[in-house]
Design a protein around this motif. Structure first.
Motif, short mmCIF file in Angstrom:
data_model
loop_
_atom_site.label_atom_id
_atom_site.label_comp_id
_atom_site.label_asym_id
_atom_site.label_seq_id
_atom_site.Cartn_x
_atom_site.Cartn_y
_atom_site.Cartn_z
N THR A 1 49.01 8.31 9.17
CA THR A 1 49.66 8.36 10.47
C THR A 1 51.14 8.67 10.38
N ALA A 2 51.68 9.26 11.43
CA ALA A 2 53.11 9.50 11.52
C ALA A 2 53.89 8.20 11.67
N ALA A 3 53.19 7.10 11.97
CA ALA A 3 53.87 5.81 12.10
C ALA A 3 54.51 5.35 10.80
N VAL A 4 54.17 5.99 9.68
CA VAL A 4 54.81 5.62 8.40
C VAL A 4 56.29 6.03 8.39
N TYR A 5 56.67 6.96 9.28
CA TYR A 5 58.05 7.43 9.32
C TYR A 5 58.95 6.55 10.18
N GLY A 6 58.39 5.80 11.11
CA GLY A 6 59.19 5.02 12.02
C GLY A 6 59.92 5.91 13.01
N TYR B 1 50.90 -1.68 11.98
CA TYR B 1 49.96 -0.56 11.90
C TYR B 1 50.46 0.48 10.91
N GLY B 2 51.71 0.94 11.09
CA GLY B 2 52.26 1.94 10.19
C GLY B 2 52.33 1.44 8.76
N TYR C 1 42.92 12.92 -3.94
CA TYR C 1 42.91 12.55 -2.53
C TYR C 1 43.88 13.41 -1.73
N SER C 2 43.67 13.42 -0.44
CA SER C 2 44.63 13.96 0.52
C SER C 2 44.83 12.90 1.59
N ALA C 3 46.09 12.53 1.83
CA ALA C 3 46.43 11.62 2.92
C ALA C 3 47.06 12.46 4.02
N LEU C 4 46.39 12.55 5.14
CA LEU C 4 46.87 13.37 6.25
C LEU C 4 47.55 12.48 7.28
N ARG C 5 48.85 12.69 7.41
CA ARG C 5 49.64 11.91 8.36
C ARG C 5 49.66 12.64 9.69
N TYR C 6 48.82 12.17 10.62
CA TYR C 6 48.82 12.91 11.87
C TYR C 6 49.52 12.19 12.99
N PHE C 7 49.86 13.03 13.95
CA PHE C 7 50.74 12.61 15.01
C PHE C 7 49.89 12.18 16.21
N ASN C 8 50.15 12.53 17.41
CA ASN C 8 49.38 12.00 18.53
C ASN C 8 48.17 12.89 18.82
N VAL C 9 47.01 12.36 18.54
CA VAL C 9 45.76 13.12 18.66
C VAL C 9 45.26 13.04 20.10
N ALA C 10 44.82 14.17 20.64
CA ALA C 10 44.37 14.21 22.03
C ALA C 10 43.35 15.33 22.22
#
Length: 331
Positions: free
Chosen positions: A117-122, A141-142, A163-172
């Motif tokens: 998730t993008a929440a890792v960036y704050g 959560y982040g 592995y691939s860790a995909l940091r995604y933003f707001n999914v809609a």
């Protein structure tokens, strides 16, 4: 060989299952069905009801179905809820992911795609952030997702796991073919909430915070269509299968929209002017976060196909209409 999709009966997971099925993959779904729906799983997939922390179950699935890859979506995702229940999030997102990784390593599964998730960036701001941006999660959560990334990184160094860790933003949005979409009752996703309000499923909706340091005072987010996101996961999997090394990659479009801009899009596309209430900020919400998706585009050739806010909103509204019909028939 088959792909194991955890949380494959949920919103993003069910789109992933359809993406895999559409590409001729054999798919096994592991889901507790605590928030997911059995009907959302593609009928071509095998659905197993169970917990990702059940290591014996995971081992049996790997052996029985010859699993060569895991795509991990199962987990809790609501930022304010994580602030009020941090231990629950560390248990569900971090501890159970650790158990899953251990079971996968023991079983010799070579590839793992992680839903980060993008929440890792704050509060990184509205300037597009790259994967090298300093990580500063502002919610449990982040942090629960970042700890899972760390576990994957260290496990991949010690074992034969890429592995691939995909940091995604707001999914809609929703599947353009109408096969699945965001169906969780009481969902907090902005476009989902606004669409429900436009169609009369909610009397009104709230905007949480109008005093952020942004142009209109509301939060700015990078909205990515769920089908584009599912495609990114599949391309990341294909890349790992070529023997490519592990990576972390952002999944977003590289531009942001404020909460008020999203609401105006829903009003424009639906043709409905609905009631919006202005409320105080929610804990854990950063003012702005926008992706730099260059790495995903370069490393696994990802090219967004539905990068248009009104199109995303249109697909979300179409799914809400479909849900309305579905619920009226089952009532």
């Amino acid at each position: 060989m088959a792909v194991l999709v955890t949380g494959g009966a949920g919103y993003i997971g069910s789109h992933m299952v359809w993406e895999l099925v559409d590409n001729g993959e054999e798919v096994v779904v592991l889901d507790r069905l605590s928030t997911g729906f059995e009907w959302a799983v593609a009928p071509e997939a095998t659905l197993v009801r169970g917990d990702i922390a059940d290591q014996d179950l995971v081992a049996n699935l790997v052996r029985e179905h010859k699993i060569d890859s895991v795509i991990h979506f199962a987990g809790s995702i609501i930022v304010p809820e994580s602030v009020s229940d941090p231990l629950g999030y560390y248990e569900n997102n971090t501890c159970k992911t650790r158990a899953l990784i251990e079971a996968v390593v023991r079983a010799g599964v070579p590839h793992f795609i992680f839903s980060s998730t993008a929440a890792v960036y704050g509060a990184a701001g509205s300037v597009p952030v790259s994967e090298d941006t300093v990580l500063n999660p502002e919610s449990p959560y982040g942090l629960s997702k970042l700890m899972s990334e760390w576990m994957l990184r260290d496990a991949s160094r010690a074992h034969a796991l890429t592995y691939s860790a995909l940091r995604y933003f707001n999914v809609a949005g929703a599947d353009p073919k109408g096969r699945t979409g965001q169906s969780t009752r009481g969902a907090t996703h902005l476009i989902k909430v606004a669409s429900e309000t436009a169609l009369g499923k909610r009397a009104s909706m709230n905007v949480f915070g109008t005093d952020y340091p942004t142009a209109d005072g509301t939060c700015i987010r990078d909205y990515i269509h769920v089908s584009d996101l599912a495609r990114a996961h599949y391309l990341a999997l294909k890349r790992l299968r070529t023997g490519a090394p592990s990576l972390v990659a952002n999944c977003g479009y590289g531009r942001g929209f404020s909460v008020l801009e999203v609401i105006e899009s829903v009003r424009r596309v639906s043709g409905v002017d609905f009631d919006v209430q202005l409320s105080d900020r929610r804990p854990g919400d950063p003012p702005a976060i926008v992706a730099n998706p260059a790495r995903a585009m370069k490393e696994f050739g990802w090219k967004p196909e539905r990068d248009d806010l009104d199109l995303i909103v249109g697909d979300a509204l179409a799914w809400e209409e479909a849900l309305k019909r579905k619920n009226s028939v089952s009532a």
